[in-house]
Design a protein around this motif. Structure first.
Motif, mmCIF file in Angstrom:
data_model
loop_
_atom_site.group_PDB
_atom_site.id
_atom_site.type_symbol
_atom_site.label_atom_id
_atom_site.label_comp_id
_atom_site.label_asym_id
_atom_site.label_seq_id
_atom_site.Cartn_x
_atom_site.Cartn_y
_atom_site.Cartn_z
ATOM 1 N N HIS A 33 0.857 -1.176 0.000
ATOM 2 C CA HIS A 33 0.000 0.000 0.000
ATOM 3 C C HIS A 33 0.899 1.235 0.000
ATOM 4 C CE1 HIS A 33 -4.061 1.715 0.854
ATOM 5 N NE2 HIS A 33 -3.328 2.747 1.201
ATOM 6 N N PRO A 34 0.769 2.133 -0.978
ATOM 7 C CA PRO A 34 1.708 3.246 -1.121
ATOM 8 C C PRO A 34 1.700 4.196 0.074
ATOM 9 C CG PRO A 34 -0.167 3.521 -2.584
ATOM 10 C CD PRO A 34 -0.280 2.158 -2.019
ATOM 11 N N ALA A 35 2.875 4.782 0.323
ATOM 12 C CA ALA A 35 3.037 5.720 1.433
ATOM 13 C C ALA A 35 3.678 7.000 0.920
ATOM 14 C CB ALA A 35 3.912 5.110 2.524
ATOM 15 N N MET A 36 3.161 8.145 1.369
ATOM 16 C CA MET A 36 3.683 9.420 0.912
ATOM 17 C C MET A 36 5.119 9.632 1.372
ATOM 18 S SD MET A 36 2.812 11.708 -1.161
ATOM 19 C CE MET A 36 1.041 11.409 -1.291
ATOM 20 N N TRP A 37 5.487 9.023 2.518
ATOM 21 C CA TRP A 37 6.874 9.191 2.970
ATOM 22 C C TRP A 37 7.854 8.501 2.020
ATOM 23 C CZ3 TRP A 37 3.553 6.488 6.569
ATOM 24 C CH2 TRP A 37 3.686 5.086 6.565
ATOM 25 N N SER A 38 7.403 7.458 1.315
ATOM 26 C CA SER A 38 8.276 6.809 0.338
ATOM 27 C C SER A 38 8.503 7.722 -0.858
ATOM 28 C CB SER A 38 7.662 5.486 -0.127
ATOM 29 O OG SER A 38 7.566 4.566 0.937
ATOM 30 N N VAL A 39 7.444 8.361 -1.326
ATOM 31 C CA VAL A 39 7.568 9.307 -2.443
ATOM 32 C C VAL A 39 8.504 10.450 -2.055
ATOM 33 C CG1 VAL A 39 6.338 10.838 -4.027
ATOM 34 C CG2 VAL A 39 5.225 8.759 -3.190
ATOM 35 N N GLY A 40 8.278 11.024 -0.873
ATOM 36 C CA GLY A 40 9.106 12.134 -0.429
ATOM 37 C C GLY A 40 10.557 11.735 -0.254
ATOM 38 N N GLY A 41 10.790 10.563 0.333
ATOM 39 C CA GLY A 41 12.160 10.109 0.544
ATOM 40 C C GLY A 41 12.903 9.894 -0.754
ATOM 41 N N VAL A 42 12.240 9.246 -1.713
ATOM 42 C CA VAL A 42 12.872 9.016 -3.017
ATOM 43 C C VAL A 42 13.159 10.344 -3.716
ATOM 44 C CG1 VAL A 42 12.520 8.056 -5.332
ATOM 45 C CG2 VAL A 42 11.893 6.707 -3.315
ATOM 46 N N ALA A 43 12.206 11.278 -3.638
ATOM 47 C CA ALA A 43 12.383 12.572 -4.299
ATOM 48 C C ALA A 43 13.568 13.340 -3.716
ATOM 49 C CB ALA A 43 11.108 13.400 -4.189
ATOM 50 N N VAL A 44 13.700 13.344 -2.393
ATOM 51 C CA VAL A 44 14.822 14.046 -1.767
ATOM 52 C C VAL A 44 16.141 13.386 -2.164
ATOM 53 C CG1 VAL A 44 15.943 14.591 0.431
ATOM 54 C CG2 VAL A 44 13.478 14.957 0.162
ATOM 55 N N HIS A 45 16.177 12.057 -2.180
ATOM 56 C CA HIS A 45 17.400 11.365 -2.605
ATOM 57 C C HIS A 45 17.783 11.758 -4.035
ATOM 58 C CE1 HIS A 45 17.103 8.815 0.939
ATOM 59 N NE2 HIS A 45 18.240 8.246 0.601
ATOM 60 N N LYS A 46 16.816 11.713 -4.937
ATOM 61 C CA LYS A 46 17.101 12.072 -6.327
ATOM 62 C C LYS A 46 17.561 13.523 -6.437
ATOM 63 C CE LYS A 46 13.878 8.924 -8.695
ATOM 64 N NZ LYS A 46 12.653 8.866 -9.553
ATOM 65 N N ALA A 47 16.929 14.401 -5.666
ATOM 66 C CA ALA A 47 17.280 15.821 -5.726
ATOM 67 C C ALA A 47 18.722 16.056 -5.289
ATOM 68 C CB ALA A 47 16.320 16.621 -4.849
ATOM 69 N N THR A 48 19.154 15.359 -4.224
ATOM 70 C CA THR A 48 20.550 15.519 -3.784
ATOM 71 C C THR A 48 21.515 14.965 -4.824
ATOM 72 O OG1 THR A 48 20.523 13.429 -2.525
ATOM 73 C CG2 THR A 48 19.912 15.455 -1.345
ATOM 74 N N GLU A 49 21.085 13.939 -5.547
ATOM 75 C CA GLU A 49 21.927 13.404 -6.624
ATOM 76 C C GLU A 49 22.069 14.431 -7.737
ATOM 77 O OE1 GLU A 49 20.601 9.499 -7.946
ATOM 78 O OE2 GLU A 49 19.917 9.094 -5.899
ATOM 79 N N PHE A 50 20.958 15.107 -8.083
ATOM 80 C CA PHE A 50 21.040 16.148 -9.109
ATOM 81 C C PHE A 50 22.093 17.190 -8.728
ATOM 82 C CE2 PHE A 50 16.279 15.482 -10.285
ATOM 83 C CZ PHE A 50 16.628 14.439 -11.139
ATOM 84 N N TYR A 51 22.090 17.563 -7.439
ATOM 85 C CA TYR A 51 23.045 18.573 -6.991
ATOM 86 C C TYR A 51 24.474 18.037 -7.051
ATOM 87 C CZ TYR A 51 25.650 21.770 -4.055
ATOM 88 O OH TYR A 51 26.608 22.646 -3.593
ATOM 89 N N ASP A 52 24.698 16.848 -6.512
ATOM 90 C CA ASP A 52 26.061 16.306 -6.449
ATOM 91 C C ASP A 52 26.628 15.984 -7.828
ATOM 92 O OD1 ASP A 52 26.184 16.574 -3.730
ATOM 93 O OD2 ASP A 52 25.744 14.481 -3.272
ATOM 94 N N LEU A 53 25.755 15.666 -8.760
ATOM 95 C CA LEU A 53 26.207 15.383 -10.124
ATOM 96 C C LEU A 53 26.378 16.660 -10.942
ATOM 97 C CD1 LEU A 53 23.933 12.298 -10.897
ATOM 98 C CD2 LEU A 53 26.424 12.276 -10.621
ATOM 99 N N GLY A 54 26.007 17.799 -10.356
ATOM 100 C CA GLY A 54 26.167 19.068 -11.051
ATOM 101 C C GLY A 54 25.093 19.339 -12.087
ATOM 102 N N VAL A 55 23.983 18.584 -12.024
ATOM 103 C CA VAL A 55 22.894 18.778 -12.982
ATOM 104 C C VAL A 55 22.133 20.061 -12.678
ATOM 105 C CG1 VAL A 55 20.749 17.800 -13.886
ATOM 106 C CG2 VAL A 55 22.672 16.287 -13.316
#
Length: 278
Positions: A33-55
């Protein structure tokens, strides 16, 4: 006999925490059953990757570029309406939209102030250690997963880091130790230290340093061998606790829903004879 193809830390956490939850997810393949904390957690992880990769460099832009497709992926994977998804303490989609960019900004600020640098792993076929993949046999079980980051701290020590978007620090450093063994066995890189980065905390409290020296090959091999033995046994016991209320497998769990089918992994009950004293 059931066979185990590979183990991630999350699947090991499932089977160690609740065998029935593991069976429902990994053996039967029930959708959680989907959880909003999973969406938020994945989004924050991806966002930090965008920053660290210089995107991208702006926290809000990083978050939105991650949030929109992540939410769409979760919606596409379920028939459950968004308004019926699980969330804790009023932390719904609006809460994540408001606070997600702040978590990303916390990461950006820490990166610029800490003096820590990403470990360069070009010799292993990868550049900076961002979402470093693991796929190595430990205790007869292939370990698979991704390490969020591997850093060199300001003293030059190797530090394994995992980002946690929840409000609580994990109870142990086992996840970091799990990654330590994978990092050493696959890439020949050792680390005595790990860290959890918790962007909800105030500056100065966001990084929790953990010693991972005790988590060696023998230690993790014992766990994976036990993990393998439990899967092969086909016996998956539930762990009924306060966490059941927020479990995404609740509706399919016989310990909660009382539903038992011929496929449910319930151990055979011993025959008990009752002798009357009258």
């Amino acid at each position: 006999m059931n066979a185990i193809k590979h183990a991630s830390y999350s699947s090991a956490q499932d089977i160690l925490g609740c065998g029935l939850r593991y069976w429902l997810k990994k053996v039967k393949g029930y959708a959680e059953h989907p959880a909003m904390w999973s969406v938020g957690g994945v989004a924050v992880h991806k966002a930090t990757e965008f920053y660290d990769l210089g995107v991208l460099t702006d926290a809000t832009e990083c978050f939105w570029e991650a949030w929109t497709p992540t939410l769409a992926e979760f919606e596409e994977a379920t028939s459950v309406p968004v308004e019926d998804w699980r969330y804790s303490r009023n932390q719904d989609a609006d809460w994540w939209i408001k606070h997600g960019p702040n978590m990303v900004q916390s990461w950006i600020d820490w990166r610029s102030e800490s003096g820590w640098t990403l470990l360069n792993t070009a010799s292993t076929g990868f550049a900076d250690a961002i979402e470093l993949p693991l796929n190595v046999d430990v205790g007869g079980v292939p370990l698979k997963g991704f390490i969020d980051r591997v850093f060199l701290d300001d003293s030059g020590a190797v530090v394994i880091m995992d980002l946690k978007t929840g409000s609580r620090k994990p109870d142990s450093a086992l996840q970091l130790g799990w990654y330590r063994v994978g990092l050493k066995e696959q890439y020949g890189i050792d680390a005595d230290w790990g860290a959890y980065f918790m962007p909800r905390k105030k500056p100065g409290d966001q990084v929790a340093i953990e010693s991972v020296a005790k988590y060696d090959l023998e230690y993790i091999s014992r766990m994976t061998a036990g993990f393998k033995a439990q899967v092969e046994s086909g016996i998956y016991l539930p762990n009924v606790s306060s966490w059941c209320g927020s479990c995404g497998m609740r509706k399919n769990c016989w310990a909660q829903s009382q539903t038992v089918t011929d496929e449910t992994p319930v151990p055979s009950l011993p025959v008990v004879s009752v002798t009357s004293n009258t």
